[in-house]
Design a protein around this motif. Structure first.
Motif, PDB file in Angstrom:
ATOM      1  N   SER A 163      70.299  41.945  -2.485  1.00 22.24           N
ATOM      2  CA  SER A 163      70.977  42.855  -3.410  1.00 22.24           C
ATOM      3  C   SER A 163      70.055  43.291  -4.547  1.00 22.24           C
ATOM      4  N   ARG A 164      68.841  42.741  -4.562  1.00 24.16           N
ATOM      5  CA  ARG A 164      67.883  43.081  -5.614  1.00 24.16           C
ATOM      6  C   ARG A 164      66.675  43.749  -4.981  1.00 24.16           C
ATOM      7  N   HIS A 165      66.291  44.928  -5.521  1.00 22.13           N
ATOM      8  CA  HIS A 165      65.140  45.609  -4.931  1.00 22.13           C
ATOM      9  C   HIS A 165      63.839  45.008  -5.446  1.00 22.13           C
TER      10      HIS A 165
ATOM     11  N   TYR B 247      63.688  50.321 -16.685  1.00 16.54           N
ATOM     12  CA  TYR B 247      64.952  50.995 -16.403  1.00 16.54           C
ATOM     13  C   TYR B 247      64.909  52.487 -16.707  1.00 16.54           C
ATOM     14  N   GLN B 248      64.321  52.885 -17.866  1.00 15.80           N
ATOM     15  CA  GLN B 248      64.325  54.285 -18.258  1.00 15.80           C
ATOM     16  C   GLN B 248      63.323  55.124 -17.483  1.00 15.80           C
TER      17      GLN B 248
ATOM     18  N   PRO C 244      75.263  46.469 -13.292  1.00 16.86           N
ATOM     19  CA  PRO C 244      74.878  45.341 -12.442  1.00 16.86           C
ATOM     20  C   PRO C 244      73.397  45.331 -12.095  1.00 16.86           C
ATOM     21  N   GLU C 245      72.731  46.496 -12.141  1.00 18.85           N
ATOM     22  CA  GLU C 245      71.312  46.537 -11.822  1.00 18.85           C
ATOM     23  C   GLU C 245      70.443  46.280 -13.045  1.00 18.85           C
TER      24      GLU C 245
ATOM     25  N   GLN D  42      76.304  36.239 -15.110  1.00 20.52           N
ATOM     26  CA  GLN D  42      75.308  37.250 -15.483  1.00 20.52           C
ATOM     27  C   GLN D  42      75.988  38.452 -16.118  1.00 20.52           C
ATOM     28  N   ARG D  43      77.065  38.903 -15.486  1.00 17.68           N
ATOM     29  CA  ARG D  43      77.764  40.094 -15.978  1.00 17.68           C
ATOM     30  C   ARG D  43      78.343  39.859 -17.364  1.00 17.68           C
TER      31      ARG D  43
END
Length: 487
Positions: free
Chosen positions: A76-78, A92-93, A345-346, A408-409
């Motif tokens: 689920s994690r790239h 992220y940006q 979530p990412e 985590q969330r």
């Protein structure tokens, strides 16, 4: 004849027992779903089957001729790399900054890098995976600009190029819109028709047609295994009501917004090269509004949010007012971010792997993805109060990457709220959580919204998973608004 036989394995990490006396046998022609509550060990099993984690005790036997190189895990994690191919050092940006996004590989380049030298001996080729997973329109797109659904399809395509005999899929349906979930049935059918054995984790509420058997996991052991047609998900969820007193005490100091507009967009248009992402968006968000944002994968939701939280430089070329100030009139990205809390979530993927839950929450004061300065005693104490109010204080000193997805969330939620923002953006916050955890998370949001004047934008694919505080709806389709209404 078995494909994989797992007998009485126990898996430990540090001093924690992750799996206990677990047994499962996968026979030829079977395709399994492993289900259970978040934190029950579903991902651990897949990592064990992939050979990435070794059992402390027990035996794993593979059929003759099947080795670890023939078993592929899609997580689920790239783990995308940039053009330097040295690390997963994208931030992220980066997806919204054209000069920086140019450092990312395109979809075509990524697939080419995953193609083995002996591809002529394999069934799955780039052309086949591109066609099956509808990647043709994405081939020239940088990896960092892909939506969640597009990223999932690409990871699966890359996995197929390794010519697996067994394919392990970690929660592949999470975060996909209903149309893509329906298409996923066809994709899995093509995989199993090619001779691949599929073993996947998931909630148990959506079971693909190819699945023949279900294993139910609880506290690290399989408590039931049965044919898929005999399985029905449990409808019993224990009450886990939020601590209203503790939460109310934490949010009582939230100031009421003094702004006339939180967001005011007029005829907003965003495109990359010739690809239009958003077209003629007119949207006004006032203080205290609680919006739900809907749209299929790739509809433009993430780009719309990036214009609001300061991540997208195309905001300067549009008529956008945030917190009563027009973009481009002197405000910095940090002026915007200090008024905005964001949960996705990412997002956790972009935090340094050595950050504890407590450090992640404290970093919310500085709007950084990780704590990169000496900890402040007062800020650390406030972060601990959030952990205690959310009943996850036991994870305070554990690394964020090692705690359950639900915790985590909640850490990311506390990080977003610790600075008392005017606007809270929740981008599919319940993705990957089980039903009980989704209910609990939304109850927390309802308590927070009821006790503050915070404005909310909540993104989801499913109207039945919204908190009750939602009072307005915006729906996107192909980059345009198709519905905007009061609830």
């Amino acid at each position: 004849m078995h494909i994989i036989s797992v007998q009485n394995i126990t898996v430990k990490y540090l001093q924690h027992v992750l799996l206990q006396n677990l047994s499962i046998t996968i026979e030829e022609g079977q395709h399994w779903l492993i289900t259970g509550q978040s934190g029950s060990g579903k991902t651990v099993i897949l990592n064990v089957l992939a050979g990435l984690m070794k059992p402390f005790a027990g035996v794993i036997a593979l059929k003759e001729g099947l080795g670890s190189k023939n078993i592929t895990l899609v997580t689920s994690r790239h783990h995308f790399k940039d053009k330097t191919n040295t690390s997963t050092n994208m931030y992220y940006q980066q997806r919204y900054n054209s000069s920086d996004a140019d450092q990312a590989l395109t979809v075509a380049q990524h697939l080419e890098s995953k193609q083995p030298d002996n591809i002529e001996n394999g069934y799955w080729t780039i052309d086949k995976v591109t066609d099956l997973l509808s990647l043709q329109p994405l081939l020239s797109k940088e990896l960092i600009k892909l939506s969640n659904g597009e990223t999932k399809r690409l990871r699966l395509a890359a996995a197929l190029l390794s010519q697996p005999q067994v394919l392990l899929l970690d929660d592949p349906l999470s975060g996909l819109d209903q149309q893509t979930q329906s298409r996923f049935n066809t994709i899995l059918g093509a995989l199993t028709d090619s001779g691949i054995t599929v073993i996947m984790s998931g909630s148990g509420h959506e079971i693909p047609d190819v699945i023949t058997h279900v294993a139910v996991l609880k506290a690290g052991t399989i408590v039931n295994s049965l044919p898929a047609h005999e399985y029905s998900p449990s409808k019993e969820y224990q009450d886990n009501n939020p601590d209203i007193t503790a939460l109310s005490s934490l949010v009582k100091e939230f100031p009421l917004s003094q702004h006339n507009w939180i967001v005011n967009m007029n005829y907003v248009h965003v495109k990359y090269d010739e690809h239009v992402i958003l077209n003629n968006i007119n949207w006004q968000v006032k203080p205290g509004d609680h919006w739900a944002l809907f749209g299929h994968n790739g509809a433009g939701k993430s780009t719309l949010l990036s214009l609001i939280n300061g991540d997208n430089p195309q905001a300067y070329a549009n008529n956008i007012i945030l917190f009563d100030k027009k973009r481009g009139t002197g405000e910095s990205i940090w002026d915007i971010k200090k008024k905005t809390g964001f949960v996705s979530p990412e997002l956790y993927q972009y935090f340094p792997t050595d950050q504890t839950a407590l450090q992640v929450i404290e970093s919310g004061y500085y709007d950084t993805q990780g704590l990169f300065r000496p900890s402040s005693a007062s800020k650390r104490n406030k972060a601990m109060e959030w952990l205690e109010a959310l009943h996850i204080e036991q994870y305070a000193t554990q690394l964020l990457k090692h705690i359950p997805a639900s915790a985590q969330r909640l850490c990311l939620l506390a990080r977003a709220l610790i600075k008392m923002p005017d606007l809270l953006i929740l981008d599919e916050p319940c993705q990957g959580l089980d039903k009980q955890q989704r209910i609990h998370f939304n109850q927390l949001i309802d308590v927070i919204m009821a006790n503050t004047g915070t404005t909310l934008i909540y993104v989801t694919h499913y109207a039945n998973e919204l908190p009750t505080c939602i009072n307005k709806i915006l729906a996107l389709k192909n980059g345009e608004i198709v519905d905007a209404a009061m609830v």
